[in-house]
Write a protein that holds these residues in place. Structure first.
Motif, PDB file in Angstrom:
ATOM      1  N   GLN A  67      23.011  50.856  62.827  1.00 21.62           N
ATOM      2  CA  GLN A  67      22.160  52.050  62.904  1.00 21.62           C
ATOM      3  C   GLN A  67      22.970  53.336  63.017  1.00 21.62           C
ATOM      4  OE1 GLN A  67      20.141  52.583  66.781  1.00 21.62           O
ATOM      5  NE2 GLN A  67      21.236  50.757  67.493  1.00 21.62           N
ATOM      6  N   ILE A  68      24.189  53.232  63.514  1.00 20.63           N
ATOM      7  CA  ILE A  68      25.021  54.413  63.727  1.00 20.63           C
ATOM      8  C   ILE A  68      25.484  55.013  62.398  1.00 20.63           C
ATOM      9  CG2 ILE A  68      27.334  53.367  63.823  1.00 20.63           C
ATOM     10  CD1 ILE A  68      27.709  54.904  66.508  1.00 20.63           C
ATOM     11  N   TRP A  69      25.329  54.265  61.287  1.00 19.43           N
ATOM     12  CA  TRP A  69      25.797  54.717  59.976  1.00 19.43           C
ATOM     13  C   TRP A  69      24.671  55.226  59.087  1.00 19.43           C
ATOM     14  CZ3 TRP A  69      30.785  55.368  59.725  1.00 19.43           C
ATOM     15  CH2 TRP A  69      31.613  54.596  60.542  1.00 19.43           C
ATOM     16  N   LEU A  70      23.462  55.336  59.603  1.00 22.00           N
ATOM     17  CA  LEU A  70      22.318  55.681  58.753  1.00 22.00           C
ATOM     18  C   LEU A  70      22.274  57.166  58.381  1.00 22.00           C
ATOM     19  CD1 LEU A  70      19.519  53.490  60.394  1.00 22.00           C
ATOM     20  CD2 LEU A  70      20.916  52.999  58.370  1.00 22.00           C
ATOM     21  N   GLU A  71      22.736  58.042  59.270  1.00 15.75           N
ATOM     22  CA  GLU A  71      22.658  59.480  59.001  1.00 15.75           C
ATOM     23  C   GLU A  71      24.055  60.075  58.799  1.00 15.75           C
ATOM     24  OE1 GLU A  71      20.296  61.728  61.685  1.00 15.75           O
ATOM     25  OE2 GLU A  71      18.679  60.231  61.781  1.00 15.75           O
ATOM     26  N   LYS A  72      24.135  61.043  57.886  1.00 15.94           N
ATOM     27  CA  LYS A  72      25.418  61.628  57.498  1.00 15.94           C
ATOM     28  C   LYS A  72      26.144  62.265  58.680  1.00 15.94           C
ATOM     29  CE  LYS A  72      27.492  64.955  54.289  1.00 15.94           C
ATOM     30  NZ  LYS A  72      27.237  65.951  53.203  1.00 15.94           N
ATOM     31  N   GLN A  73      25.415  63.020  59.514  1.00 14.53           N
ATOM     32  CA  GLN A  73      26.034  63.701  60.657  1.00 14.53           C
ATOM     33  C   GLN A  73      26.615  62.688  61.638  1.00 14.53           C
ATOM     34  OE1 GLN A  73      26.617  66.823  60.914  1.00 14.53           O
ATOM     35  NE2 GLN A  73      27.353  66.961  63.026  1.00 14.53           N
ATOM     36  N   ASP A  74      25.893  61.610  61.882  1.00 12.34           N
ATOM     37  CA  ASP A  74      26.389  60.566  62.778  1.00 12.34           C
ATOM     38  C   ASP A  74      27.652  59.926  62.219  1.00 12.34           C
ATOM     39  OD1 ASP A  74      24.235  61.017  64.451  1.00 12.34           O
ATOM     40  OD2 ASP A  74      23.016  59.431  63.563  1.00 12.34           O
ATOM     41  N   ARG A  75      27.657  59.642  60.933  1.00 11.85           N
ATOM     42  CA  ARG A  75      28.822  59.005  60.303  1.00 11.85           C
ATOM     43  C   ARG A  75      30.063  59.887  60.454  1.00 11.85           C
ATOM     44  NH1 ARG A  75      24.982  57.748  56.119  1.00 11.85           N
ATOM     45  NH2 ARG A  75      25.802  59.433  54.798  1.00 11.85           N
ATOM     46  N   LYS A  76      29.891  61.173  60.183  1.00 13.74           N
ATOM     47  CA  LYS A  76      31.023  62.092  60.270  1.00 13.74           C
ATOM     48  C   LYS A  76      31.565  62.163  61.692  1.00 13.74           C
ATOM     49  CE  LYS A  76      30.533  66.559  60.488  1.00 13.74           C
ATOM     50  NZ  LYS A  76      30.231  67.992  60.194  1.00 13.74           N
ATOM     51  N   GLU A  77      30.678  62.256  62.673  1.00 13.06           N
ATOM     52  CA  GLU A  77      31.117  62.391  64.061  1.00 13.06           C
ATOM     53  C   GLU A  77      31.760  61.109  64.579  1.00 13.06           C
ATOM     54  OE1 GLU A  77      28.137  63.963  66.654  1.00 13.06           O
ATOM     55  OE2 GLU A  77      27.738  65.702  65.383  1.00 13.06           O
ATOM     56  N   VAL A  78      31.237  59.953  64.162  1.00 12.37           N
ATOM     57  CA  VAL A  78      31.826  58.681  64.595  1.00 12.37           C
ATOM     58  C   VAL A  78      33.252  58.549  64.072  1.00 12.37           C
ATOM     59  CG1 VAL A  78      31.723  56.172  64.307  1.00 12.37           C
ATOM     60  CG2 VAL A  78      29.660  57.433  64.864  1.00 12.37           C
ATOM     61  N   ASP A 187      24.032  53.623  72.152  1.00 11.28           N
ATOM     62  CA  ASP A 187      24.586  52.915  73.299  1.00 11.28           C
ATOM     63  C   ASP A 187      26.102  53.124  73.357  1.00 11.28           C
ATOM     64  OD1 ASP A 187      24.200  50.740  75.438  1.00 11.28           O
ATOM     65  OD2 ASP A 187      25.781  49.902  74.177  1.00 11.28           O
ATOM     66  N   THR A 188      26.634  53.262  74.578  1.00 11.77           N
ATOM     67  CA  THR A 188      28.055  53.540  74.746  1.00 11.77           C
ATOM     68  C   THR A 188      28.925  52.435  74.160  1.00 11.77           C
ATOM     69  OG1 THR A 188      27.526  54.680  76.806  1.00 11.77           O
ATOM     70  CG2 THR A 188      29.826  54.143  76.433  1.00 11.77           C
ATOM     71  N   MET A 189      28.558  51.183  74.402  1.00 15.03           N
ATOM     72  CA  MET A 189      29.345  50.075  73.883  1.00 15.03           C
ATOM     73  C   MET A 189      29.367  50.065  72.360  1.00 15.03           C
ATOM     74  SD  MET A 189      29.136  46.000  74.676  1.00 15.03           S
ATOM     75  CE  MET A 189      29.637  46.270  76.359  1.00 15.03           C
ATOM     76  N   LEU A 190      28.246  50.421  71.748  1.00  9.88           N
ATOM     77  CA  LEU A 190      28.171  50.480  70.288  1.00  9.88           C
ATOM     78  C   LEU A 190      29.140  51.539  69.757  1.00  9.88           C
ATOM     79  CD1 LEU A 190      26.722  49.543  67.677  1.00  9.88           C
ATOM     80  CD2 LEU A 190      25.065  51.370  68.074  1.00  9.88           C
ATOM     81  N   LEU A 191      29.140  52.704  70.381  1.00 13.92           N
ATOM     82  CA  LEU A 191      30.009  53.793  69.941  1.00 13.92           C
ATOM     83  C   LEU A 191      31.487  53.431  70.128  1.00 13.92           C
ATOM     84  CD1 LEU A 191      30.469  56.679  68.949  1.00 13.92           C
ATOM     85  CD2 LEU A 191      30.146  57.464  71.303  1.00 13.92           C
ATOM     86  N   ILE A 192      31.828  52.902  71.293  1.00 13.45           N
ATOM     87  CA  ILE A 192      33.219  52.537  71.555  1.00 13.45           C
ATOM     88  C   ILE A 192      33.666  51.409  70.630  1.00 13.45           C
ATOM     89  CG2 ILE A 192      34.780  51.537  73.271  1.00 13.45           C
ATOM     90  CD1 ILE A 192      33.272  53.075  75.399  1.00 13.45           C
ATOM     91  N   GLY A 193      32.773  50.437  70.395  1.00 15.74           N
ATOM     92  CA  GLY A 193      33.105  49.327  69.509  1.00 15.74           C
ATOM     93  C   GLY A 193      33.455  49.792  68.109  1.00 15.74           C
ATOM     94  N   TRP A 194      32.615  50.686  67.549  1.00 16.16           N
ATOM     95  CA  TRP A 194      32.897  51.205  66.211  1.00 16.16           C
ATOM     96  C   TRP A 194      34.158  52.068  66.197  1.00 16.16           C
ATOM     97  CZ3 TRP A 194      31.642  49.298  61.876  1.00 16.16           C
ATOM     98  CH2 TRP A 194      30.410  48.657  61.683  1.00 16.16           C
ATOM     99  N   ALA A 195      34.357  52.862  67.258  1.00 16.98           N
ATOM    100  CA  ALA A 195      35.552  53.705  67.325  1.00 16.98           C
ATOM    101  C   ALA A 195      36.808  52.849  67.372  1.00 16.98           C
ATOM    102  CB  ALA A 195      35.480  54.617  68.554  1.00 16.98           C
ATOM    103  N   MET A 196      36.765  51.770  68.157  1.00 19.47           N
ATOM    104  CA  MET A 196      37.902  50.850  68.225  1.00 19.47           C
ATOM    105  C   MET A 196      38.163  50.203  66.865  1.00 19.47           C
ATOM    106  SD  MET A 196      39.590  50.261  71.139  1.00 19.47           S
ATOM    107  CE  MET A 196      39.474  50.528  72.899  1.00 19.47           C
ATOM    108  N   LEU A 197      37.096  49.750  66.216  1.00 22.51           N
ATOM    109  CA  LEU A 197      37.259  49.057  64.934  1.00 22.51           C
ATOM    110  C   LEU A 197      37.802  50.005  63.860  1.00 22.51           C
ATOM    111  CD1 LEU A 197      36.913  46.460  63.318  1.00 22.51           C
ATOM    112  CD2 LEU A 197      34.572  47.182  62.790  1.00 22.51           C
TER     113      LEU A 197
END
Length: 302
Positions: A67-78, A187-197
């Motif tokens: 879900q974190i990849w659905l919107e352009k702004q979210d993708r850029k910030e992640v 969710d924090t874990m979701l964000l950290i998980g993607w950032a780590m990956l």
């Protein structure tokens, strides 16, 4: 769960996670100085495996990790958060350890709250309050003592160690300030998980984890497992639960145990020699962080 039990458990989680982070820094120092393993390789495998584990856990627990990849702004910030915040913080920290020691690198990274104070002062175009000014001054004194041993005519730290230590603090400050909007949505874990990956994939482009090297023995293998499992996966999950139980202010206060644990393990296990002036520098920096943690923000006017 009873409120007192939640507070106790949250406090234990935060203190334990900070201790594990500190010990993992010392384990990294052993791998660099005693087993000839590079920071690039360690960061590659650490971030990649941690990202896979955390995203797998998040998918099993709640699902919807895409879900974190659905919107352009979210993708850029992640992506920015992963590369500038997470990756730079991880690599610069271990590079500072490689060029100095775990205790010094950890304390230098704890300059991040001071950098946030300075950044916010410039952004909001107003001077910091008294506590913040004293904190900035104390942090500056502590850094100078660490870098020079009190002799302003020479550096006791190598320029590389000082550079990577300060860069890790800048990256940690960015890591703390930048993802506010993302944390309100995901969710924090979701964000950290993607950032780590993402950071792990980027680092593997530079240094693939399968191109391993170094002097491997039982101790270095144990250190690697400890850093990945007990220095990354376990403390992140414990700290997030601690924040849930006692809030971010107390959690950040308890996290100040990390430099202490890193210093104790470095001195007792790795026989790192620190001068008396180093301890004074450590004390200045840790006290400034504690001052900022205890300071209560003034209520905003309506």
């Amino acid at each position: 769960m009873h409120i007192k039990n939640k507070v106790l458990m949250g406090s234990v989680f935060c203190i334990a996670s900070a201790c594990l982070w500190g010990v993992s820094g010392a384990a990294g120092q052993y791998m660099f100085h005693n087993a000839n393993i590079t920071p690039e390789w360690l960061v590659s495998i650490r971030m990649l495996l941690t990202g896979i584990f955390m995203l797998t856990f998040a998918q099993i627990k709640k699902g919807g990790i895409l879900q974190i990849w659905l919107e352009k702004q979210d993708r850029k910030e992640v992506i920015l958060f992963a590369l500038i915040g997470m990756l730079f913080m991880q690599y610069a920290y271990f590079a500072a350890i490689n060029d100095s020691n775990a205790a010094t690198a950890t304390v230098l990274q704890y300059l991040a709250p001071i950098m946030i104070v300075v950044y916010l002062a410039f952004r909001q175009k107003k001077l910091p309050n008294t506590i913040e000014c004293l904190s900035v001054l104390g942090a500056l004194i502590g850094t100078i003592l660490l870098a020079t041993h009190g002799n302003l005519k020479s550096l006791s730290l190598s320029p590389n160690a000082l550079f990577w230590g300060l860069l890790s603090a800048v990256a940690l400050a960015f890591y703390t300030v930048y993802p506010v909007r993302l944390l309100s949505r995901f969710d924090t874990m979701l964000l950290i998980g993607w950032a780590m990956l993402i950071g792990g994939i980027a680092m593997n482009i530079i240094h693939p984890f399968w191109q391993w090297q170094g002097d491997w023995n039982a101790t270095s293998v144990f250190c690697l497992i400890f850093i990945i499992v007990f220095g990354t996966m376990v403390p992140y999950m414990m700290f997030l639960n601690g924040v849930k139980y006692i809030g971010p202010t107390k959690s950040s206060l308890y996290a100040s145990v990390e430099p202490l644990s890193s210093t104790i393990v470095s001195v007792l296990w790795l026989k790192v020699h620190l001068e008396f002036i180093d301890y004074i520098g450590f004390l200045f920096i840790v006290i400034t962080v504690l001052m900022l943690s205890f300071a209560k923000p003034k209520p905003k006017k309506a």
